[in-house]
Design a protein around this motif. Structure first.
Motif, short mmCIF file in Angstrom:
data_model
loop_
_atom_site.label_atom_id
_atom_site.label_comp_id
_atom_site.label_asym_id
_atom_site.label_seq_id
_atom_site.Cartn_x
_atom_site.Cartn_y
_atom_site.Cartn_z
N SER A 63 0.82 -1.33 0.10
CA SER A 63 0.06 -0.03 0.03
C SER A 63 0.93 1.24 -0.01
O SER A 63 0.29 2.56 0.14
CB SER A 63 -0.88 -0.14 1.36
N THR A 64 2.38 1.20 -0.21
CA THR A 64 2.96 2.13 -0.18
C THR A 64 3.58 2.68 -1.65
O THR A 64 3.42 1.86 -2.64
CB THR A 64 4.32 2.28 0.82
N GLU A 65 4.31 3.81 -1.70
CA GLU A 65 4.84 4.13 -3.21
C GLU A 65 6.21 3.12 -3.14
O GLU A 65 6.88 3.14 -4.33
CB GLU A 65 5.25 5.53 -3.07
N CYS A 66 6.55 2.64 -2.06
CA CYS A 66 8.02 1.96 -2.23
C CYS A 66 7.81 0.78 -3.21
O CYS A 66 7.12 -0.34 -2.76
CB CYS A 66 8.45 1.57 -0.86
N LYS A 67 8.59 0.59 -4.06
CA LYS A 67 8.86 -0.72 -4.99
C LYS A 67 9.57 -1.67 -4.42
O LYS A 67 10.75 -1.42 -3.73
CB LYS A 67 9.39 -0.18 -6.23
N VAL A 68 9.00 -2.90 -4.15
CA VAL A 68 9.65 -4.06 -3.54
C VAL A 68 10.45 -5.08 -4.48
O VAL A 68 9.82 -5.35 -5.43
CB VAL A 68 8.87 -4.86 -2.58
N ILE A 69 11.59 -5.45 -4.42
CA ILE A 69 12.32 -6.37 -4.92
C ILE A 69 12.67 -7.49 -4.13
O ILE A 69 13.39 -7.25 -3.00
CB ILE A 69 13.72 -6.00 -5.54
N ILE A 70 12.50 -8.69 -4.35
CA ILE A 70 12.70 -9.76 -3.42
C ILE A 70 13.93 -10.53 -3.88
O ILE A 70 13.90 -10.97 -5.14
CB ILE A 70 11.52 -10.80 -3.26
N PHE A 71 14.88 -10.91 -2.94
CA PHE A 71 16.11 -11.36 -3.38
C PHE A 71 15.97 -12.68 -2.68
O PHE A 71 15.90 -12.91 -1.57
CB PHE A 71 17.27 -10.61 -2.60
#
Length: 181
Positions: free
Chosen positions: A71-79
């Motif tokens: 729900s935030t503007e932060c883009k998530v990358i899963i490693f």
């Protein structure tokens, strides 16, 4: 400037990824966390553009944190180190923009961050779980992935390149002009 928070429970890897990304002219690591809870706190405080998270961490996993950050503007990358059945489906449900292997070349991570900032979704082909079926309705992947294609541009260009954590260290050492032996 792309502002980044990194969450990784292996301290040495956390430092290496941070150092590599800080060497890029258009990237700045603004925070480092050792678990998902710390990552959430840092994202709320620092409001980065991207949060790169290990998938399995103590206290709160990267997937659990990604669910909260959806729900935030932060883009998530899963490693992650390797594919696990069902994770790809969870990654898609959590709105994760990138799902990458840790042993990929560092250039692939850097390129992926830039592409994700341009609105793309990047998923390592090795991590895509075609057989993840359960009682829930299947997620139509082409509708969630940019232009209906699963993108991993550098993997296609460097089809025989295999990166490891040692490559990350070598790259940092070379850029810093330190002996690698």
């Amino acid at each position: 400037m792309i502002r980044i928070v990194i969450a990784e429970d292996q301290e040495m890897l956390l430092g290496v990824i941070g150092s590599l990304l800080d060497l890029e002219e258009d990237m700045e690591v603004v925070g480092q966390a050792r678990n998902g809870e710390e990552a959430l706190t840092l994202v709320r405080q620092l409001q980065p553009d991207v949060c790169i998270m290990d998938i399995e961490m103590p206290e709160m996993s990267g997937l659990e944190a990604a669910d909260v950050l959806m729900s935030t503007e932060c883009k998530v990358i899963i490693f992650t180190t390797f594919a696990r059945t069902g994770y790809f489906k969870r990654v898609l449900k959590a709105g994760v923009r990138g799902y990458l292997l840790k042993d990929s070349p560092s250039e692939e991570l850097v390129c992926s961050i830039r592409r994700i900032m341009d609105g793309k979704q990047i998923y390592s082909p090795e991590l895509i779980d075609d057989n993840s079926s359960d009682n829930e309705q299947e997620i139509p992947v082409p509708e969630l992935v940019d232009d209906g294609q699963i993108t991993n541009e550098l993997s296609n260009q460097r089809s025989n390149t295999v990166g490891t954590v040692r490559n990350y260290f070598s790259t940092v050492m070379n850029k810093m002009k330190l002996p690698t032996g």
